[in-house]
Design an enzyme around this catalytic site. Structure first.
Site, PDB file in Angstrom:
ATOM      1  CB  THR A 138      32.236  40.161  44.629  1.00 31.54           C
ATOM      2  OG1 THR A 138      33.250  39.162  44.578  1.00 31.54           O
ATOM      3  CG2 THR A 138      32.796  41.444  45.206  1.00 31.54           C
ATOM      4  NE  ARG A 173      30.410  28.495  39.885  1.00 29.69           N
ATOM      5  CZ  ARG A 173      31.090  29.403  39.208  1.00 29.69           C
ATOM      6  NH1 ARG A 173      31.172  29.331  37.906  1.00 29.69           N
ATOM      7  NH2 ARG A 173      31.702  30.399  39.826  1.00 29.69           N
ATOM      8  CE  LYS A 214      33.047  47.309  32.568  1.00 34.25           C
ATOM      9  NZ  LYS A 214      34.215  47.512  33.429  1.00 34.25           N
ATOM     10  CD  GLU A 268      38.944  38.421  37.735  1.00 30.81           C
ATOM     11  OE1 GLU A 268      39.041  37.234  38.099  1.00 30.81           O
ATOM     12  OE2 GLU A 268      38.021  39.168  38.062  1.00 30.81           O
ATOM     13  CE  LYS A 327      32.304  42.903  32.520  1.00 34.85           C
ATOM     14  NZ  LYS A 327      32.862  43.209  33.794  1.00 34.85           N
ATOM     15  CD  GLU A 346      23.204  53.391  35.759  1.00 36.39           C
ATOM     16  OE1 GLU A 346      22.223  53.965  35.284  1.00 36.39           O
ATOM     17  OE2 GLU A 346      24.370  53.633  35.377  1.00 36.39           O
TER      18      GLU A 346
END
Ligand code: NAP
Ligand code: HSE
Length: 433
Positions: free
Chosen positions: A14, A46, A206, A191, A106, A130
């Protein structure tokens, strides 16, 4: 020096696909900004059979990571695979072989970030991250650079869009958690396995990154107290609204006299503060610096375009560094003398809701237990009465008390003969301006 900066991608899903599209669509713009252009050389994937909306030849895709990490024409590796391993190993190898790295990961930054940043410094290279917190919202840059003169006192953040969407639905639609989660899954926000979001794991990763930057110390995910949103019900939203509050999943880092707090949990916040009005999938980071005071960053915390905004900005900054042959302009300094307070020592206000017998003396018994634990009750409401069962629903708001005392009191209250169940306990954060 080549006129082009070679990019190698690890992951072309994505976000990776959106970054490749942005870099190729904005070639001229980026070249004018940096003085050199970016050239995507190879991308690790992959599944070679997956269709991808990217302006790359098939020959540029590979399932062998060495094709990226050993390619000497690649100066910058953009890691967008996700997960701790093998991403951590690949980032380490990229830095060791003299490449700069940009990542949105993260999990890696929360678990191995400090050592990877130290490795980058030792190698004379840069590691940018960032997009790892807040998607497209600029937060890492401001913490590292623009707020550097401040001592950060507090951070209160909504940094998981999925849970913020679910809580917004529950608040506005009066629906229960399961229905709101099903809605979030149908819309593609949650998800199929929503555990990381709804249990606060994503927000805790985070928060580790934000707290490390805010307090210049090494924080690990195990240091963060964490509660998810699964136990909140529509009734809690009704009562919270009646009391003038909304409910948000907050990631909180607070400086305390002998350390700092780091916790992720649902919290009641006054409905008239701006953070309470950040709804849907939006993220927000509210911070308090000793010079600046409060500042609030709001925006899209996920999605291909917002996330690529942060990643391409990192690439631009890195491009300037490469062109000027500088690196590590804003190193991460660690004070090392602050540690995370154990949760039992944290002080907060509390909301709790319970079912008790509808008979004289019930409030007095509960009040006595609270008094014995040094907890002062600020207000009580009794609304719902189940006449058939002879039970009433009671909601309490306390003044500030220590977590250990509140947990002790709640278990004693649950043991009272007159109490059927303690249905929910939610901390209250005072964010009034
Ligand atoms: P994604 O759609 O699942 O894409 C992951 C990509 O990595 C895919 O191209 C996948 O290959 C590849 N990949 C995964 N494991 C691999 C392995 N072991 N070997 C080779 N290739 C592998 O994930 P995403 O949503 O783009 O997220 C990427 C990163 O950005 C994550 O760290 C995420 O936390 C972060 N991020 C995402 C968002 C967001 O809105 N999605 C926002 C902020 C940050 P295939 O395509 O062949 O399966
Ligand atoms: N799953 C995250 C969220 C997005 O819901 O905010 C990626 O960090």
């Amino acid at each position: 020096m080549s006129a082009e900066i070679g990019l190698g991608f690890l992951g072309l899903g994505t976000v990776g696909s959106a970054v490749v599209r942005t870099v190729s669509e904005r070639t001229g713009f980026l070249e004018r900004q940096i003085g050199r252009s970016f050239q995507v050389r190879r991308a690790l994937i992959r599944d070679p059979n997956r269709k991808r909306d990217v302006p790359l030849d098939e020959s540029q895709l590979t399932v062998n990571v060495d094709d990226v990490l050993n390619d000497e024409t690649i100066e910058v590796v953009v890691e967008l695979m996700g997960g701790v391993e093998p991403a951590n190993t690949y980032i380490r190898r990229a830095l060791e072989s003299g490449k700069h790295v940009v990542t949105a990961n993260k999990e890696v930054m929360a678990t191995h970030g400090i050592e990877l940043l130290e490795l980058a410094t030792a190698q004379g290279r840069d590691l940018y991250f960032e997009a790892s917190v807040g998607g497209g919202i600029p937060v890492i840059g401001p913490f590292r650079q623009d707020l550097a003169a401040n001592q950060i006192r507090e951070v209160h953040a909504i940094i998981n869009g999925t849970t913020n969407y679910i809580l917004t639905e529950m608040a506005s639609g009066g629906v229960d958690f399961e229905a709101a989660l099903a809605d979030a899954q149908r819309l593609g926000y949650a998800e199929p396995d929503p555990t990381n979001d709804i249990e606060g794991i994503d927000a805790a990763y985070k928060l580790v990154i934000l707290a490390s930057l805010a307090f210049n110390c090494a924080v690990s995910p195990e240091d963060v107290y964490r509660e998810g949103i699964t136990r909140i019900s529509a009734a809690d939203f009704r009562y919270a609204a009646e009391l003038g509050y909304g409910i948000k999943l907050l990631a909180i880092a607070k400086r305390a006299p002998n350390g700092f707090e780091a916790r992720v949990h649902p919290a009641l916040i006054q409905r008239d503060v701006l953070l309470a009005q950040v709804d849907g999938v939006f993220n927000a980071v509210l911070l308090d610096g000793d010079l600046l005071g409060r500042a609030l960053f709001i925006g899209r915390g996920a999605g291909p375009e917002p996330t690529s905004s942060a990643i391409v900005a990192d690439l631009i900054d890195l491009g300037h560094n490469i062109r000027r042959a500088v690196h590590d302009r804003i190193p991460m300094s660690l004070d090392g003398d602050l540690c995370v307070l154990p949760m039992p020592e944290v002080r907060s206000r509390y909301y709790f809701r319970l079912w008790a017998k509808d008979q004289p003396g019930v409030l007095a018994s509960i009040g006595t237990v609270c008094g014995e634990h040094a907890i002062s009750i600020a207000s009580v409401i009794q609304k719902e009465v189940d006449e058939n069962a002879g039970r009433a629903e009671l909601v309490f708001l306390t003044h500030e008390a220590q977590e250990a005392a509140v947990q002790g009191a709640l278990s004693a209250i649950a043991d009272l003969d007159v109490v059927a169940s303690v249905a929910s306990v939610i901390r209250v954060e005072d964010l009034a301006e």
